[in-house]
Design a protein around this motif. Structure first.
Motif, PDB file in Angstrom:
ATOM      1  N   PRO A  86     -64.044 -12.743  34.148  1.00 31.82           N
ATOM      2  CA  PRO A  86     -65.249 -12.584  33.332  1.00 31.82           C
ATOM      3  C   PRO A  86     -65.877 -13.957  33.070  1.00 31.82           C
ATOM      4  O   PRO A  86     -65.170 -14.929  32.827  1.00 31.82           O
ATOM      5  CB  PRO A  86     -64.744 -11.975  32.027  1.00 31.82           C
ATOM      6  N   GLU A  87     -67.194 -14.029  33.128  1.00 28.49           N
ATOM      7  CA  GLU A  87     -67.887 -15.297  32.875  1.00 28.49           C
ATOM      8  C   GLU A  87     -67.560 -15.853  31.498  1.00 28.49           C
ATOM      9  O   GLU A  87     -67.557 -17.065  31.293  1.00 28.49           O
ATOM     10  CB  GLU A  87     -69.392 -15.119  33.013  1.00 28.49           C
ATOM     11  N   SER A  88     -67.236 -14.992  30.564  1.00 32.90           N
ATOM     12  CA  SER A  88     -66.942 -15.434  29.198  1.00 32.90           C
ATOM     13  C   SER A  88     -65.681 -16.310  29.133  1.00 32.90           C
ATOM     14  O   SER A  88     -65.493 -17.036  28.176  1.00 32.90           O
ATOM     15  CB  SER A  88     -66.779 -14.227  28.275  1.00 32.90           C
ATOM     16  N   TRP A  89     -64.836 -16.288  30.168  1.00 31.01           N
ATOM     17  CA  TRP A  89     -63.649 -17.132  30.182  1.00 31.01           C
ATOM     18  C   TRP A  89     -64.025 -18.600  30.328  1.00 31.01           C
ATOM     19  O   TRP A  89     -63.277 -19.474  29.937  1.00 31.01           O
ATOM     20  CB  TRP A  89     -62.723 -16.740  31.320  1.00 31.01           C
ATOM     21  N   GLY A  90     -65.178 -18.860  30.936  1.00 31.47           N
ATOM     22  CA  GLY A  90     -65.618 -20.238  31.109  1.00 31.47           C
ATOM     23  C   GLY A  90     -64.649 -21.058  31.943  1.00 31.47           C
ATOM     24  O   GLY A  90     -64.010 -20.547  32.850  1.00 31.47           O
ATOM     25  N   LEU A  91     -64.512 -22.333  31.596  1.00 29.68           N
ATOM     26  CA  LEU A  91     -63.668 -23.256  32.362  1.00 29.68           C
ATOM     27  C   LEU A  91     -62.252 -23.370  31.799  1.00 29.68           C
ATOM     28  O   LEU A  91     -61.603 -24.395  31.939  1.00 29.68           O
ATOM     29  CB  LEU A  91     -64.311 -24.646  32.395  1.00 29.68           C
ATOM     30  N   LYS A  92     -61.761 -22.309  31.197  1.00 31.98           N
ATOM     31  CA  LYS A  92     -60.408 -22.329  30.644  1.00 31.98           C
ATOM     32  C   LYS A  92     -59.434 -21.746  31.674  1.00 31.98           C
ATOM     33  O   LYS A  92     -59.798 -20.856  32.434  1.00 31.98           O
ATOM     34  CB  LYS A  92     -60.357 -21.511  29.360  1.00 31.98           C
ATOM     35  N   PRO A  93     -58.190 -22.244  31.720  1.00 30.37           N
ATOM     36  CA  PRO A  93     -57.210 -21.700  32.656  1.00 30.37           C
ATOM     37  C   PRO A  93     -57.095 -20.186  32.495  1.00 30.37           C
ATOM     38  O   PRO A  93     -57.206 -19.694  31.376  1.00 30.37           O
ATOM     39  CB  PRO A  93     -55.913 -22.394  32.259  1.00 30.37           C
ATOM     40  N   PRO A  94     -56.967 -19.458  33.551  1.00 28.60           N
ATOM     41  CA  PRO A  94     -56.648 -19.875  34.915  1.00 28.60           C
ATOM     42  C   PRO A  94     -57.879 -20.161  35.789  1.00 28.60           C
ATOM     43  O   PRO A  94     -57.749 -20.338  36.996  1.00 28.60           O
ATOM     44  CB  PRO A  94     -55.892 -18.663  35.467  1.00 28.60           C
ATOM     45  N   VAL A  95     -59.047 -20.236  35.222  1.00 26.69           N
ATOM     46  CA  VAL A  95     -60.269 -20.462  35.999  1.00 26.69           C
ATOM     47  C   VAL A  95     -60.385 -21.934  36.375  1.00 26.69           C
ATOM     48  O   VAL A  95     -60.293 -22.807  35.510  1.00 26.69           O
ATOM     49  CB  VAL A  95     -61.523 -20.020  35.198  1.00 26.69           C
ATOM     50  N   GLU A 117     -67.966 -22.716  39.237  1.00 22.53           N
ATOM     51  CA  GLU A 117     -69.259 -23.165  39.773  1.00 22.53           C
ATOM     52  C   GLU A 117     -69.752 -22.319  40.937  1.00 22.53           C
ATOM     53  O   GLU A 117     -70.940 -22.322  41.245  1.00 22.53           O
ATOM     54  CB  GLU A 117     -69.166 -24.633  40.191  1.00 22.53           C
ATOM     55  N   SER A 118     -68.864 -21.570  41.580  1.00 26.33           N
ATOM     56  CA  SER A 118     -69.296 -20.739  42.710  1.00 26.33           C
ATOM     57  C   SER A 118     -69.916 -19.414  42.265  1.00 26.33           C
ATOM     58  O   SER A 118     -70.527 -18.707  43.061  1.00 26.33           O
ATOM     59  CB  SER A 118     -68.126 -20.472  43.655  1.00 26.33           C
ATOM     60  N   VAL A 119     -69.774 -19.073  40.983  1.00 32.99           N
ATOM     61  CA  VAL A 119     -70.356 -17.830  40.461  1.00 32.99           C
ATOM     62  C   VAL A 119     -71.798 -18.093  40.048  1.00 32.99           C
ATOM     63  O   VAL A 119     -72.054 -18.950  39.209  1.00 32.99           O
ATOM     64  CB  VAL A 119     -69.550 -17.310  39.243  1.00 32.99           C
ATOM     65  N   PRO A 120     -72.762 -17.363  40.642  1.00 34.41           N
ATOM     66  CA  PRO A 120     -74.158 -17.558  40.242  1.00 34.41           C
ATOM     67  C   PRO A 120     -74.351 -17.244  38.761  1.00 34.41           C
ATOM     68  O   PRO A 120     -73.880 -16.214  38.273  1.00 34.41           O
ATOM     69  CB  PRO A 120     -74.928 -16.546  41.114  1.00 34.41           C
ATOM     70  N   ALA A 121     -75.006 -18.132  38.052  1.00 31.90           N
ATOM     71  CA  ALA A 121     -75.234 -17.961  36.617  1.00 31.90           C
ATOM     72  C   ALA A 121     -75.960 -16.653  36.329  1.00 31.90           C
ATOM     73  O   ALA A 121     -76.910 -16.293  37.013  1.00 31.90           O
ATOM     74  CB  ALA A 121     -76.045 -19.133  36.089  1.00 31.90           C
ATOM     75  N   GLY A 122     -75.466 -15.929  35.323  1.00 19.85           N
ATOM     76  CA  GLY A 122     -76.096 -14.677  34.908  1.00 19.85           C
ATOM     77  C   GLY A 122     -75.848 -13.514  35.850  1.00 19.85           C
ATOM     78  O   GLY A 122     -76.421 -12.447  35.688  1.00 19.85           O
ATOM     79  N   PHE A 180     -71.796 -10.255  42.863  1.00 14.42           N
ATOM     80  CA  PHE A 180     -72.310 -10.981  44.011  1.00 14.42           C
ATOM     81  C   PHE A 180     -71.260 -10.966  45.107  1.00 14.42           C
ATOM     82  O   PHE A 180     -70.100 -10.634  44.864  1.00 14.42           O
ATOM     83  CB  PHE A 180     -72.657 -12.431  43.632  1.00 14.42           C
ATOM     84  N   SER A 181     -71.660 -11.307  46.308  1.00 18.46           N
ATOM     85  CA  SER A 181     -70.722 -11.429  47.425  1.00 18.46           C
ATOM     86  C   SER A 181     -70.488 -12.909  47.685  1.00 18.46           C
ATOM     87  O   SER A 181     -71.433 -13.643  47.966  1.00 18.46           O
ATOM     88  CB  SER A 181     -71.283 -10.766  48.684  1.00 18.46           C
ATOM     89  N   PRO A 182     -69.239 -13.344  47.605  1.00 19.10           N
ATOM     90  CA  PRO A 182     -68.964 -14.762  47.836  1.00 19.10           C
ATOM     91  C   PRO A 182     -69.185 -15.130  49.301  1.00 19.10           C
ATOM     92  O   PRO A 182     -69.220 -14.261  50.175  1.00 19.10           O
ATOM     93  CB  PRO A 182     -67.500 -14.915  47.441  1.00 19.10           C
ATOM     94  N   ASN A 183     -69.337 -16.421  49.575  1.00 23.15           N
ATOM     95  CA  ASN A 183     -69.508 -16.889  50.946  1.00 23.15           C
ATOM     96  C   ASN A 183     -68.275 -16.564  51.773  1.00 23.15           C
ATOM     97  O   ASN A 183     -67.156 -16.518  51.243  1.00 23.15           O
ATOM     98  CB  ASN A 183     -69.750 -18.404  50.970  1.00 23.15           C
ATOM     99  N   ALA A 184     -68.486 -16.362  53.058  1.00 17.89           N
ATOM    100  CA  ALA A 184     -67.382 -16.085  53.966  1.00 17.89           C
ATOM    101  C   ALA A 184     -66.458 -17.295  54.052  1.00 17.89           C
ATOM    102  O   ALA A 184     -66.903 -18.437  53.970  1.00 17.89           O
ATOM    103  CB  ALA A 184     -67.927 -15.738  55.349  1.00 17.89           C
ATOM    104  N   VAL A 185     -65.180 -17.049  54.226  1.00 20.06           N
ATOM    105  CA  VAL A 185     -64.171 -18.089  54.320  1.00 20.06           C
ATOM    106  C   VAL A 185     -63.720 -18.205  55.774  1.00 20.06           C
ATOM    107  O   VAL A 185     -63.388 -17.200  56.406  1.00 20.06           O
ATOM    108  CB  VAL A 185     -62.953 -17.756  53.424  1.00 20.06           C
ATOM    109  N   GLU A 186     -63.716 -19.419  56.294  1.00 20.43           N
ATOM    110  CA  GLU A 186     -63.273 -19.619  57.669  1.00 20.43           C
ATOM    111  C   GLU A 186     -61.765 -19.384  57.761  1.00 20.43           C
ATOM    112  O   GLU A 186     -60.988 -19.996  57.040  1.00 20.43           O
ATOM    113  CB  GLU A 186     -63.608 -21.030  58.141  1.00 20.43           C
ATOM    114  N   LEU A 187     -61.366 -18.482  58.662  1.00 22.17           N
ATOM    115  CA  LEU A 187     -59.958 -18.178  58.863  1.00 22.17           C
ATOM    116  C   LEU A 187     -59.353 -19.049  59.948  1.00 22.17           C
ATOM    117  O   LEU A 187     -58.222 -19.501  59.831  1.00 22.17           O
ATOM    118  CB  LEU A 187     -59.785 -16.697  59.224  1.00 22.17           C
ATOM    119  N   VAL A 188     -60.105 -19.255  61.028  1.00 19.65           N
ATOM    120  CA  VAL A 188     -59.642 -20.077  62.141  1.00 19.65           C
ATOM    121  C   VAL A 188     -60.855 -20.566  62.929  1.00 19.65           C
ATOM    122  O   VAL A 188     -61.867 -19.877  63.004  1.00 19.65           O
ATOM    123  CB  VAL A 188     -58.643 -19.292  63.039  1.00 19.65           C
TER     124      VAL A 188
END
Length: 112
Positions: free
Chosen positions: A6-15, A21-26, A31-39
């Motif tokens: 949840p965005e309400s957790w902010g920058l507190k562990p475990p975040v 910073e990768s979560v679009p504000a608001g 949202f769909s996160p960017n694809a991750v390179e596997l190989v």
């Protein structure tokens, strides 16, 4: 869509700062996160997992759009995609699954 903190957790562990910073504000994490390179390199998924059994050869217009293979994957609801070149021809491959990595000599790209 992202199943994230949840965005309400902010920058507190475990975040972590990077995750926060990768979560679009608001966005409320809808949202769909960017694809991750596997190989990267000469590795693709097995041909039997190709969606529609097709390899998409990208034209000059597609080449201008860096995310065109990513966008095609989202539109087709694929689980994996490979984008790269084989013998100087740009390709996009959409996969429903990827149970096995296959080395394709001459291929140079990224499986995400």
């Amino acid at each position: 869509p992202c199943d994230c903190f949840p965005e309400s957790w902010g920058l507190k562990p475990p975040v972590t700062e990077e995750s926060f910073e990768s979560v679009p504000a608001g966005s409320a994490n809808a949202f769909s996160p960017n694809a991750v390179e596997l190989v990267a390199g000469e590795f693709v998924c097995e041909d039997s997992a190709l969606m529609g059994g097709m390899i998409i050869v990208e034209d000059a217009e597609d080449m201008k759009n860096e995310k065109s293979c990513d966008v095609r994957c989202q539109e087709a609801n694929c689980n994996y995609f490979w984008e790269g070149e084989i013998m100087s021809v740009k390709q996009c491959r959409l996969y429903s699954e990827c149970n096995m990595l296959v080395r394709e000599v001459g291929a140079q790209g990224s499986l995400k």
